[in-house]
Design a protein around this motif. Structure first.
Motif, PDB file in Angstrom:
ATOM      1  N   ARG A 172      29.423  34.810  -8.620  1.00 30.11           N
ATOM      2  CA  ARG A 172      28.812  35.816  -7.751  1.00 30.11           C
ATOM      3  C   ARG A 172      29.676  37.056  -7.519  1.00 30.11           C
ATOM      4  O   ARG A 172      29.151  38.178  -7.564  1.00 30.11           O
ATOM      5  CB  ARG A 172      28.403  35.150  -6.423  1.00 30.11           C
ATOM      6  N   PRO A 192      23.365  42.877  -3.949  1.00 29.86           N
ATOM      7  CA  PRO A 192      22.601  43.076  -5.182  1.00 29.86           C
ATOM      8  C   PRO A 192      21.483  44.111  -5.044  1.00 29.86           C
ATOM      9  O   PRO A 192      21.268  44.916  -5.951  1.00 29.86           O
ATOM     10  CB  PRO A 192      22.018  41.680  -5.461  1.00 29.86           C
ATOM     11  N   VAL A 193      20.793  44.101  -3.919  1.00 30.92           N
ATOM     12  CA  VAL A 193      19.667  45.040  -3.758  1.00 30.92           C
ATOM     13  C   VAL A 193      20.176  46.475  -3.636  1.00 30.92           C
ATOM     14  O   VAL A 193      19.683  47.384  -4.324  1.00 30.92           O
ATOM     15  CB  VAL A 193      18.801  44.648  -2.536  1.00 30.92           C
ATOM     16  N   GLY A 228      25.094  49.142   2.389  1.00 31.50           N
ATOM     17  CA  GLY A 228      25.061  47.744   1.958  1.00 31.50           C
ATOM     18  C   GLY A 228      25.151  47.653   0.440  1.00 31.50           C
ATOM     19  O   GLY A 228      24.253  48.108  -0.274  1.00 31.50           O
ATOM     20  N   THR A 248      25.034  30.308  -3.765  1.00 32.33           N
ATOM     21  CA  THR A 248      25.225  29.388  -4.874  1.00 32.33           C
ATOM     22  C   THR A 248      25.169  30.128  -6.207  1.00 32.33           C
ATOM     23  O   THR A 248      25.765  29.688  -7.189  1.00 32.33           O
ATOM     24  CB  THR A 248      24.128  28.296  -4.845  1.00 32.33           C
ATOM     25  N   ALA A 249      24.431  31.238  -6.211  1.00 36.15           N
ATOM     26  CA  ALA A 249      24.306  32.111  -7.396  1.00 36.15           C
ATOM     27  C   ALA A 249      23.623  31.432  -8.573  1.00 36.15           C
ATOM     28  O   ALA A 249      24.003  31.600  -9.719  1.00 36.15           O
ATOM     29  CB  ALA A 249      25.659  32.690  -7.801  1.00 36.15           C
ATOM     30  N   LEU A 250      22.609  30.629  -8.274  1.00 38.30           N
ATOM     31  CA  LEU A 250      21.765  30.054  -9.323  1.00 38.30           C
ATOM     32  C   LEU A 250      20.645  31.038  -9.622  1.00 38.30           C
ATOM     33  O   LEU A 250      19.943  31.477  -8.698  1.00 38.30           O
ATOM     34  CB  LEU A 250      21.131  28.750  -8.832  1.00 38.30           C
ATOM     35  N   CYS A 261      28.930  33.552   0.198  1.00 42.01           N
ATOM     36  CA  CYS A 261      27.947  32.620   0.730  1.00 42.01           C
ATOM     37  C   CYS A 261      26.703  32.634  -0.156  1.00 42.01           C
ATOM     38  O   CYS A 261      25.655  33.121   0.243  1.00 42.01           O
ATOM     39  CB  CYS A 261      27.587  33.028   2.153  1.00 42.01           C
ATOM     40  N   GLU A 299      29.822  49.811   1.916  1.00 40.77           N
ATOM     41  CA  GLU A 299      29.826  48.350   2.076  1.00 40.77           C
ATOM     42  C   GLU A 299      30.840  47.971   3.154  1.00 40.77           C
ATOM     43  O   GLU A 299      31.998  48.364   3.074  1.00 40.77           O
ATOM     44  CB  GLU A 299      30.161  47.677   0.748  1.00 40.77           C
ATOM     45  N   GLN A 300      30.392  47.183   4.126  1.00 36.90           N
ATOM     46  CA  GLN A 300      31.287  46.834   5.228  1.00 36.90           C
ATOM     47  C   GLN A 300      32.386  45.843   4.842  1.00 36.90           C
ATOM     48  O   GLN A 300      33.452  45.823   5.457  1.00 36.90           O
ATOM     49  CB  GLN A 300      30.477  46.292   6.409  1.00 36.90           C
TER      50      GLN A 300
END
Ligand SMILES: Cc1cc2nc3c(=O)[nH]c(=O)nc-3n(C[C@H](O)[C@H](O)[C@H](O)COP(=O)(O)OP(=O)(O)OC[C@H]3O[C@@H](n4cnc5c(N)ncnc54)[C@H](O)[C@@H]3O)c2cc1C
Length: 119
Positions: free
Chosen positions: A97, A16-17, A13, A48-50, A46, A36-37
């Motif tokens: 993002r 970000p983590v 995966g 908003t990246a606030l 998906c 990463e798939q």
């Protein structure tokens, strides 16, 4: 998957983590691969990246990654009531993002590891 490389650690995966863990493990001296798939980090995303100022500072995010900044907000209740909040300083940033994901993923490549898409 065949890369011809041997990794000390594999992260499944590349969000970000996963990318942050890859970075930290690479900094500790290990060769790390991220699986990463998704085929890429391209849109649509998906999220908003606030994020907060603290996030921008802590992760040393480049200014080019920030698409907007906010010092006010309008909050709507389910019944349509509205609350307006305003501060004198910036409270939140909107990130691009995909650029954020690329940036974090790239930081884990320090020891010749890398991210492998479409896995
Ligand atoms: C609509 C929406 C809006 C959001 N808005 C915000 C916001 O404004 N601000 C904010 O801070 N957060 C926001 N978030 C939350 C934010 O997107 C998540 O907190 C963040 O993405 C979590 O990161 P992660 O690395 O834990 O998981 P993810 O980002 O979900 O990353 C996990 C990765 O693992 C991959 N994966 C999963 N299983 C496998 C597998 N078996 N093999 C290979 N790869 C796999 C997935 O493809 C994915 O890329 C929002 C989320 C949504 C859905």
């Amino acid at each position: 998957m065949t890369t011809g490389k041997i990794f000390d650690v594999i992260v499944v995966g590349g969000g970000p983590v996963g990318s942050r863990i890859a970075y930290r493990v690479a900094r500790a001296g290990y060769n790390i691969g991220v699986l990463e798939q998704k085929k890429s980090y391209k849109n649509p995303v998906c999220c908003t990246a606030l994020v907060s100022q603290e996030c921008v500072t802590h992760f040393e995010l480049p200014r080019e990654m920030i698409s907007n900044s906010f010092s006010s907000a309008r909050i709507f209740s389910p019944h349509g009531r509205e609350i307006r909040i305003r501060r004198n300083s910036i409270q939140a940033f909107a990130l691009q993002r995909p650029a954020f994901d690329y940036e974090l993923a790239g930081r884990g490549d320090e020891r010749g590891g890398g991210i492998f898409f479409g896995i």
